[in-house]
Write an enzyme that holds these catalytic residues in place. Sequence first.
Site, mmCIF file in Angstrom:
data_model
loop_
_atom_site.group_PDB
_atom_site.id
_atom_site.type_symbol
_atom_site.label_atom_id
_atom_site.label_comp_id
_atom_site.label_asym_id
_atom_site.label_seq_id
_atom_site.Cartn_x
_atom_site.Cartn_y
_atom_site.Cartn_z
ATOM 1 C CE LYS A 9 -3.404 1.909 3.248
ATOM 2 N NZ LYS A 9 -2.840 3.242 3.181
ATOM 3 C CE LYS A 14 4.957 0.875 -2.298
ATOM 4 N NZ LYS A 14 4.000 1.541 -1.411
ATOM 5 C CE LYS A 40 4.595 7.880 -2.201
ATOM 6 N NZ LYS A 40 4.883 7.653 -0.780
ATOM 7 C CG ASP A 126 -2.524 2.013 -2.582
ATOM 8 O OD1 ASP A 126 -2.676 3.189 -2.305
ATOM 9 O OD2 ASP A 126 -1.890 1.244 -1.853
HETATM 10 P P1 ADP Z 1 5.964 3.933 0.487
HETATM 11 O O1 ADP Z 1 7.178 3.837 -0.365
HETATM 12 O O2 ADP Z 1 5.357 2.593 0.791
HETATM 13 O O3 ADP Z 1 4.929 4.890 -0.054
HETATM 14 P P2 ADP Z 1 7.738 5.239 2.356
HETATM 15 O O4 ADP Z 1 8.888 4.283 2.351
HETATM 16 O O5 ADP Z 1 7.899 6.490 1.577
HETATM 17 O O6 ADP Z 1 6.389 4.514 1.922
HETATM 18 O O7 ADP Z 1 7.430 5.549 3.892
HETATM 19 C C1 ADP Z 1 6.419 6.444 4.317
HETATM 20 C C2 ADP Z 1 6.882 7.139 5.592
HETATM 21 O O8 ADP Z 1 6.995 6.215 6.659
HETATM 22 C C3 ADP Z 1 8.256 7.801 5.450
HETATM 23 O O9 ADP Z 1 8.212 9.072 6.037
HETATM 24 C C4 ADP Z 1 9.188 6.860 6.218
HETATM 25 O O10 ADP Z 1 10.277 7.537 6.790
HETATM 26 C C5 ADP Z 1 8.269 6.303 7.280
HETATM 27 N N1 ADP Z 1 8.686 4.961 7.721
HETATM 28 C C6 ADP Z 1 8.768 3.840 6.956
HETATM 29 N N2 ADP Z 1 9.188 2.789 7.680
HETATM 30 C C7 ADP Z 1 9.401 3.246 8.946
HETATM 31 C C8 ADP Z 1 9.847 2.649 10.169
HETATM 32 N N3 ADP Z 1 10.150 1.359 10.250
HETATM 33 N N4 ADP Z 1 9.963 3.448 11.266
HETATM 34 C C9 ADP Z 1 9.644 4.753 11.206
HETATM 35 N N5 ADP Z 1 9.214 5.374 10.094
HETATM 36 C C10 ADP Z 1 9.090 4.644 8.973
HETATM 37 MG MG MG Z 2 7.521 4.736 -2.154
#
Ligand code: ADP
Ligand code: MG
Length: 272
Positions: A9, A14, A40, A126
């Site tokens: 999601k 990720k 993104k 998603d």
């Molecule tokens: P996605 O790629 O799935 O859209 P992101 O990797 O960009 O998600 O992460 C979304 C947010 O959550 C970011 O701000 C990231 O720093 C935070 N985040 C992800 N994993 C963790 C974790 N294990 N602990 C704290 N914050 C996290």
């Molecule tokens: Mg991402």
Amino acid sequence: MRKIAFYGKGGIGKSTTASNVSAALSLMGKRVCQIGCDPKNDSTRLLLGHICKSTVLDMLRTKDAGDIQKEDIIHTGFHGVTCVEAGGPEPGVGCAGRGIIVALELLDRMKALPESDVVLYDVLGDVVCGGFAMPIREGYAEEIYIVSSGELMSLYAANNIAKGIARFASRGKVRLAGIIGNSRNVPGEKELLIEFAERLHTGLAAFIPRDRTVNLAENHRQTVLQYAPDSQQAEVYRKLAETILTNEAESIPTPISFDELENLVAQYGTEN
Ligand code: ADP
Ligand code: MG
């Protein structure tokens, strides 16, 4: 070459997890390539130290496909990790999924990717429509990890991704390699994720704690591996990288019904 994808999601973690795993693999001596398949565009930000300035779709908007050079779309990040972003359409124009198809096909035609030990696709899950299903449908990725927390909507997306994998597994090599739990600190989360994985006929490859170090590193536009290599969180990502390298588990998943999913979340998620 290992062809891996992280699905999950939006916002579940990720890209953060993928970038830390890519960094860890590279520090272990592997040649790694991370490909962001999310409009993104920020999959490789922590590896590059900035948002990718020229995605494949950006380039296709400014040049004819035949005039695009490898250097336009292939970038080098932390510890030599190769970084590519498929890119996304202008908001309000075009289809993000279609963009991923165009981008991956161009990379293929150009034979642009350098030789790698591991290619890691970071894919928004998603919706598992045409474009976002491309990495699993066309054999770009064979080992799929689904990143999920114990929250209902994250598991809902994970279950849908499992349905997509099950569909394409019948005519290709794609398999589910495991669930990567990324904690949101909900009650009973790890046990819930273990049970969820079991019902899908797979395993929990890792349970990553929610940790402030991740956010501090992100504020510095770095992976935890770079920002705080001696931290516990860095060790968690190194361990996941090891698990991925040695993991031979592969299954054709057995997704569950929404009712079963709801019941599961209610059963584990109730605070005592
Ligand atoms: P996605 O790629 O799935 O859209 P992101 O990797 O960009 O998600 O992460 C979304 C947010 O959550 C970011 O701000 C990231 O720093 C935070 N985040 C992800 N994993 C963790 C974790 N294990 N602990 C704290 N914050 C996290
Ligand atoms: Mg991402």
